[in-house]
Design a protein around this motif. Sequence first.
Motif, PDB file in Angstrom:
ATOM      1  N   UNK A 182     116.608  16.995 -24.723  1.00  0.00           N
ATOM      2  CA  UNK A 182     115.968  16.994 -26.041  1.00  0.00           C
ATOM      3  C   UNK A 182     117.012  17.050 -27.155  1.00  0.00           C
ATOM      4  N   UNK A 183     117.984  17.929 -27.019  1.00  0.00           N
ATOM      5  CA  UNK A 183     119.029  18.065 -28.043  1.00  0.00           C
ATOM      6  C   UNK A 183     119.804  16.759 -28.179  1.00  0.00           C
ATOM      7  N   UNK A 184     120.195  16.177 -27.050  1.00  0.00           N
ATOM      8  CA  UNK A 184     120.962  14.926 -27.105  1.00  0.00           C
ATOM      9  C   UNK A 184     120.169  13.799 -27.761  1.00  0.00           C
ATOM     10  N   UNK A 185     118.863  13.795 -27.577  1.00  0.00           N
ATOM     11  CA  UNK A 185     118.020  12.731 -28.145  1.00  0.00           C
ATOM     12  C   UNK A 185     117.662  12.973 -29.602  1.00  0.00           C
ATOM     13  N   UNK A 186     117.376  14.227 -29.968  1.00  0.00           N
ATOM     14  CA  UNK A 186     116.811  14.519 -31.281  1.00  0.00           C
ATOM     15  C   UNK A 186     117.746  15.256 -32.232  1.00  0.00           C
ATOM     16  N   UNK A 187     118.859  15.787 -31.743  1.00  0.00           N
ATOM     17  CA  UNK A 187     119.768  16.570 -32.587  1.00  0.00           C
ATOM     18  C   UNK A 187     121.209  16.090 -32.391  1.00  0.00           C
ATOM     19  N   UNK A 188     121.415  14.838 -32.619  1.00  0.00           N
ATOM     20  CA  UNK A 188     122.754  14.272 -32.452  1.00  0.00           C
ATOM     21  C   UNK A 188     123.728  15.032 -33.363  1.00  0.00           C
ATOM     22  N   UNK A 189     124.879  15.319 -32.862  1.00  0.00           N
ATOM     23  CA  UNK A 189     125.865  16.066 -33.636  1.00  0.00           C
ATOM     24  C   UNK A 189     125.839  17.559 -33.349  1.00  0.00           C
ATOM     25  N   UNK A 190     124.815  18.042 -32.621  1.00  0.00           N
ATOM     26  CA  UNK A 190     124.760  19.448 -32.228  1.00  0.00           C
ATOM     27  C   UNK A 190     125.466  19.577 -30.879  1.00  0.00           C
ATOM     28  N   UNK A 191     126.453  20.454 -30.809  1.00  0.00           N
ATOM     29  CA  UNK A 191     127.186  20.676 -29.554  1.00  0.00           C
ATOM     30  C   UNK A 191     126.314  21.507 -28.613  1.00  0.00           C
TER      31      UNK A 191
ATOM     32  N   UNK B 234     115.334  24.777 -39.233  1.00  0.00           N
ATOM     33  CA  UNK B 234     115.510  23.918 -40.408  1.00  0.00           C
ATOM     34  C   UNK B 234     114.767  24.488 -41.615  1.00  0.00           C
ATOM     35  N   UNK B 235     113.526  24.938 -41.410  1.00  0.00           N
ATOM     36  CA  UNK B 235     112.740  25.521 -42.497  1.00  0.00           C
ATOM     37  C   UNK B 235     113.454  26.725 -43.109  1.00  0.00           C
ATOM     38  N   UNK B 236     114.113  27.510 -42.266  1.00  0.00           N
ATOM     39  CA  UNK B 236     114.804  28.714 -42.731  1.00  0.00           C
ATOM     40  C   UNK B 236     116.271  28.474 -43.079  1.00  0.00           C
ATOM     41  N   UNK B 237     116.650  27.192 -43.150  1.00  0.00           N
ATOM     42  CA  UNK B 237     118.016  26.802 -43.529  1.00  0.00           C
ATOM     43  C   UNK B 237     119.076  27.432 -42.626  1.00  0.00           C
ATOM     44  N   UNK B 238     118.748  27.518 -41.333  1.00  0.00           N
ATOM     45  CA  UNK B 238     119.689  28.031 -40.336  1.00  0.00           C
ATOM     46  C   UNK B 238     120.461  26.832 -39.787  1.00  0.00           C
ATOM     47  N   UNK B 239     121.746  26.831 -40.016  1.00  0.00           N
ATOM     48  CA  UNK B 239     122.586  25.725 -39.575  1.00  0.00           C
ATOM     49  C   UNK B 239     122.628  25.663 -38.052  1.00  0.00           C
ATOM     50  N   UNK B 240     122.461  24.473 -37.529  1.00  0.00           N
ATOM     51  CA  UNK B 240     122.485  24.271 -36.082  1.00  0.00           C
ATOM     52  C   UNK B 240     123.612  23.315 -35.723  1.00  0.00           C
ATOM     53  N   UNK B 241     124.731  23.897 -35.335  1.00  0.00           N
ATOM     54  CA  UNK B 241     125.857  23.072 -34.886  1.00  0.00           C
ATOM     55  C   UNK B 241     126.143  23.254 -33.410  1.00  0.00           C
TER      56      UNK B 241
ATOM     57  N   UNK C 125     105.576  18.402 -22.720  1.00  0.00           N
ATOM     58  CA  UNK C 125     105.173  19.725 -23.205  1.00  0.00           C
ATOM     59  C   UNK C 125     106.384  20.472 -23.768  1.00  0.00           C
ATOM     60  N   UNK C 126     107.511  20.356 -23.094  1.00  0.00           N
ATOM     61  CA  UNK C 126     108.726  21.022 -23.550  1.00  0.00           C
ATOM     62  C   UNK C 126     109.174  20.489 -24.908  1.00  0.00           C
ATOM     63  N   UNK C 127     108.949  19.214 -25.156  1.00  0.00           N
ATOM     64  CA  UNK C 127     109.306  18.585 -26.427  1.00  0.00           C
ATOM     65  C   UNK C 127     108.745  19.376 -27.612  1.00  0.00           C
ATOM     66  N   UNK C 128     107.500  19.823 -27.491  1.00  0.00           N
ATOM     67  CA  UNK C 128     106.854  20.563 -28.593  1.00  0.00           C
ATOM     68  C   UNK C 128     107.542  21.902 -28.846  1.00  0.00           C
ATOM     69  N   UNK C 129     107.946  22.581 -27.768  1.00  0.00           N
ATOM     70  CA  UNK C 129     108.662  23.850 -27.921  1.00  0.00           C
ATOM     71  C   UNK C 129     109.995  23.632 -28.623  1.00  0.00           C
ATOM     72  N   UNK C 130     110.771  22.672 -28.155  1.00  0.00           N
ATOM     73  CA  UNK C 130     112.085  22.406 -28.750  1.00  0.00           C
ATOM     74  C   UNK C 130     111.939  21.991 -30.209  1.00  0.00           C
ATOM     75  N   UNK C 131     110.961  21.156 -30.478  1.00  0.00           N
ATOM     76  CA  UNK C 131     110.722  20.717 -31.857  1.00  0.00           C
ATOM     77  C   UNK C 131     110.353  21.907 -32.742  1.00  0.00           C
TER      78      UNK C 131
END
Length: 197
Positions: free
Chosen positions: A63-72, A41-48, A28-34
Amino acid sequence: MDRFRRFDEAYYHRFYESPQTRVVSAEEHHHLAQFVFSFAEYNKIEMKSVLDIGAGIGLWKSWVEKHQKGVAYTGTEVSAAMCKKHGFQHRDIARWRDRKKHDLIICQGVLQYLPDPDVAPAIANMAAMSRGLVYVEVATRGDLRDRADKARTDTDIYVRNGSYYRGILVKHFTSVGCGLWWAKDQPPPFWELELGA
């Protein structure tokens, strides 16, 4: 941080780990994070960089470690047990301010545990650390009355009206909807009618 002693392993097991009593599953949390990251991403907000306040059992971290590699990712917690288990920083948001700014700050299920004198400083600290986007989830009086599953929701909280939190949040942020807020000191990437009144 003795006032946060109740946040021990038993607390997290009951409300976050046990399938019979947890308030939300990892699925369930996966959907919130996504949703939050897709919105950015839609609003071109950089996520580092992400700052997760009250990181709990590490749902956002995983979730971040699995789906957003490179985000600290930085997680903070008042629970010594969760800090030891997941490697979070032992911090109280009402009394701590990072020198760094973060692209996304997550404050999920935290503010309702703070006494009145700590809520405004906590929100001010989040604003000072924000590069723009903040996700806030907090149980209100209306939520407990009309929406919350009381068998799975911790009701041993400071019960306040939503207007109380909005009144403090709008000093620093503009509502974008769905729990998302934008720091007022940053130029918004949104169209006028995408912002709250």
